[in-house]
Design a protein around this motif. Structure first.
Motif, mmCIF file in Angstrom:
data_model
loop_
_atom_site.group_PDB
_atom_site.id
_atom_site.type_symbol
_atom_site.label_atom_id
_atom_site.label_comp_id
_atom_site.label_asym_id
_atom_site.label_seq_id
_atom_site.Cartn_x
_atom_site.Cartn_y
_atom_site.Cartn_z
ATOM 1 N N VAL A 176 0.861 -1.183 0.000
ATOM 2 C CA VAL A 176 0.000 0.000 0.000
ATOM 3 C C VAL A 176 0.901 1.238 0.000
ATOM 4 N N PRO A 177 0.913 2.026 -1.085
ATOM 5 C CA PRO A 177 1.868 3.134 -1.227
ATOM 6 C C PRO A 177 1.317 4.451 -0.666
ATOM 7 N N VAL A 178 1.638 4.742 0.577
ATOM 8 C CA VAL A 178 1.193 5.974 1.232
ATOM 9 C C VAL A 178 2.198 7.091 0.948
ATOM 10 N N THR A 179 1.681 8.267 0.596
ATOM 11 C CA THR A 179 2.533 9.406 0.246
ATOM 12 C C THR A 179 2.157 10.623 1.076
ATOM 13 N N VAL A 180 3.188 11.327 1.557
ATOM 14 C CA VAL A 180 3.013 12.616 2.238
ATOM 15 C C VAL A 180 3.853 13.631 1.476
ATOM 16 N N GLY A 181 3.239 14.752 1.078
ATOM 17 C CA GLY A 181 3.948 15.769 0.316
ATOM 18 C C GLY A 181 3.676 17.163 0.837
ATOM 19 N N VAL A 182 4.661 18.047 0.671
ATOM 20 C CA VAL A 182 4.537 19.464 1.022
ATOM 21 C C VAL A 182 5.027 20.275 -0.168
ATOM 22 N N GLU A 183 4.233 21.273 -0.577
ATOM 23 C CA GLU A 183 4.589 22.128 -1.709
ATOM 24 C C GLU A 183 4.512 23.587 -1.261
ATOM 25 N N TYR A 184 5.579 24.340 -1.518
ATOM 26 C CA TYR A 184 5.670 25.738 -1.093
ATOM 27 C C TYR A 184 5.725 26.644 -2.315
ATOM 28 N N ARG A 185 4.839 27.616 -2.363
ATOM 29 C CA ARG A 185 4.737 28.482 -3.533
ATOM 30 C C ARG A 185 5.686 29.670 -3.410
ATOM 31 N N LEU A 186 6.628 29.773 -4.338
ATOM 32 C CA LEU A 186 7.531 30.911 -4.422
ATOM 33 C C LEU A 186 6.935 32.043 -5.250
ATOM 34 N N HIS A 187 6.105 31.673 -6.241
ATOM 35 C CA HIS A 187 5.566 32.596 -7.233
ATOM 36 C C HIS A 187 4.306 31.952 -7.775
ATOM 37 N N SER A 188 3.538 32.696 -8.553
ATOM 38 C CA SER A 188 2.322 32.123 -9.118
ATOM 39 C C SER A 188 2.610 30.932 -10.031
ATOM 40 N N LYS A 189 3.853 30.812 -10.513
ATOM 41 C CA LYS A 189 4.205 29.717 -11.423
ATOM 42 C C LYS A 189 5.258 28.766 -10.865
ATOM 43 N N PHE A 190 5.960 29.140 -9.814
ATOM 44 C CA PHE A 190 7.073 28.335 -9.324
ATOM 45 C C PHE A 190 6.806 27.853 -7.892
ATOM 46 N N LEU B 225 8.417 24.921 -4.705
ATOM 47 C CA LEU B 225 9.359 23.921 -4.214
ATOM 48 C C LEU B 225 8.556 22.836 -3.509
ATOM 49 N N TYR B 226 9.030 21.589 -3.569
ATOM 50 C CA TYR B 226 8.264 20.519 -2.957
ATOM 51 C C TYR B 226 9.169 19.430 -2.394
ATOM 52 N N GLY B 227 8.618 18.718 -1.447
ATOM 53 C CA GLY B 227 9.231 17.516 -0.905
ATOM 54 C C GLY B 227 8.171 16.433 -0.815
ATOM 55 N N GLN B 228 8.560 15.194 -1.075
ATOM 56 C CA GLN B 228 7.598 14.092 -1.074
ATOM 57 C C GLN B 228 8.242 12.849 -0.488
#
Length: 231
Positions: free
Chosen positions: A69-83, A85-88
């Motif tokens: 069972v593949p459980v995923t936790v992710g965090v995404e941080y918005r630098l700009h409306s188009k850019f 950064l993320y970690g998963q």
């Protein structure tokens, strides 16, 4: 004379109104500009938890390790409306503690992965003009990431494989990946995030792992199909 008297009375009433602090409404007022709608996705951070089902297809049955069972936790941080950064973090939990290879007991977490990278959500203005999904953390994207896979596998020191000599070992495969993907809202609380791409690393991996080795360079494919709860 009557007209003069009426005009004088009007002027006296106006002067009395100003002196007493009353305001006189203008004859006409310009319509107020419409207020911009609030952006409910304006938060700079997106946290999501769910299942990356593509990992089950990739790893199921590998080296006798059962379906997981593949459980995923992710965090995404918005630098700009188009850019962004993320970690998963991917943690693939085994559905059985016994595999089919010499009845060796497998760990609860036989495989997993860690990814750190950045995304570029392109063509946001075009999608807005076409009334297609767009906005913070939503749209089509290009991504570059540093990715490390971890997995347990059975090994034996020789061709003759007595049951007692088989060992369950842990290996790591780091790669640099380039991905194309899309992220969409499913209602207000859920997300779909799918991506595919290619990776290159310096560590040789088994072909069943999903890569192709040529000398010191390892090429591997990358596929993610996730449904997440996201806030």
């Amino acid at each position: 004379m009557r007209y003069f008297t009426s005009s004088l009375a009007s002027l006296l009433w106006l002067a009395a109104s100003v002196a007493s602090g009353q305001t006189v409404a203008p004859a006409a007022t310009a319509p107020a500009a419409p207020e911009a709608p609030a952006d409910d996705a304006a938060r700079p951070v997106l946290v999501k938890v769910g299942l990356n089902v593509a990992r089950s297809f990739r790893w199921g049955g590998y080296n006798g390790i059962p379906f997981r069972v593949p459980v995923t936790v992710g965090v995404e941080y918005r630098l700009h409306s188009k850019f962004t950064l993320y970690g998963q973090l991917d943690a693939d939990f085994a559905t059985s503690r016994y595999g089919g290879y010499a009845d060796q007991r497998t760990p609860l977490l036989p495989t997993g992965a860690l990814s750190l990278g950045g995304r570029y959500y392109y063509n946001q203005a075009g999608r807005a003009r076409s009334n297609r999904a767009h906005g913070a953390f939503v749209g089509n994207y290009l991504a570059a990431e540093a990715h490390t896979e971890m997995w347990h596998h059975f090994e034996s020191p020789g061709l003759a494989i007595p049951a007692g000599d088989i060992e369950l070992r842990r290996s790591y495969v780091p790669t640099l990946n380039l991905l194309w993907g899309m992220q969409r809202r499913l209602g207000r609380r859920f997300l779909f995030d799918g991506s595919a791409g290619i990776g290159v690393g310096a560590t040789r991996s088994d072909l069943n792992f999903g890569g192709f080795s040529s000398g010191p360079v390892n090429l591997s494919g990358q596929l993610n199909l996730g449904v997440y709860f996201g806030r």
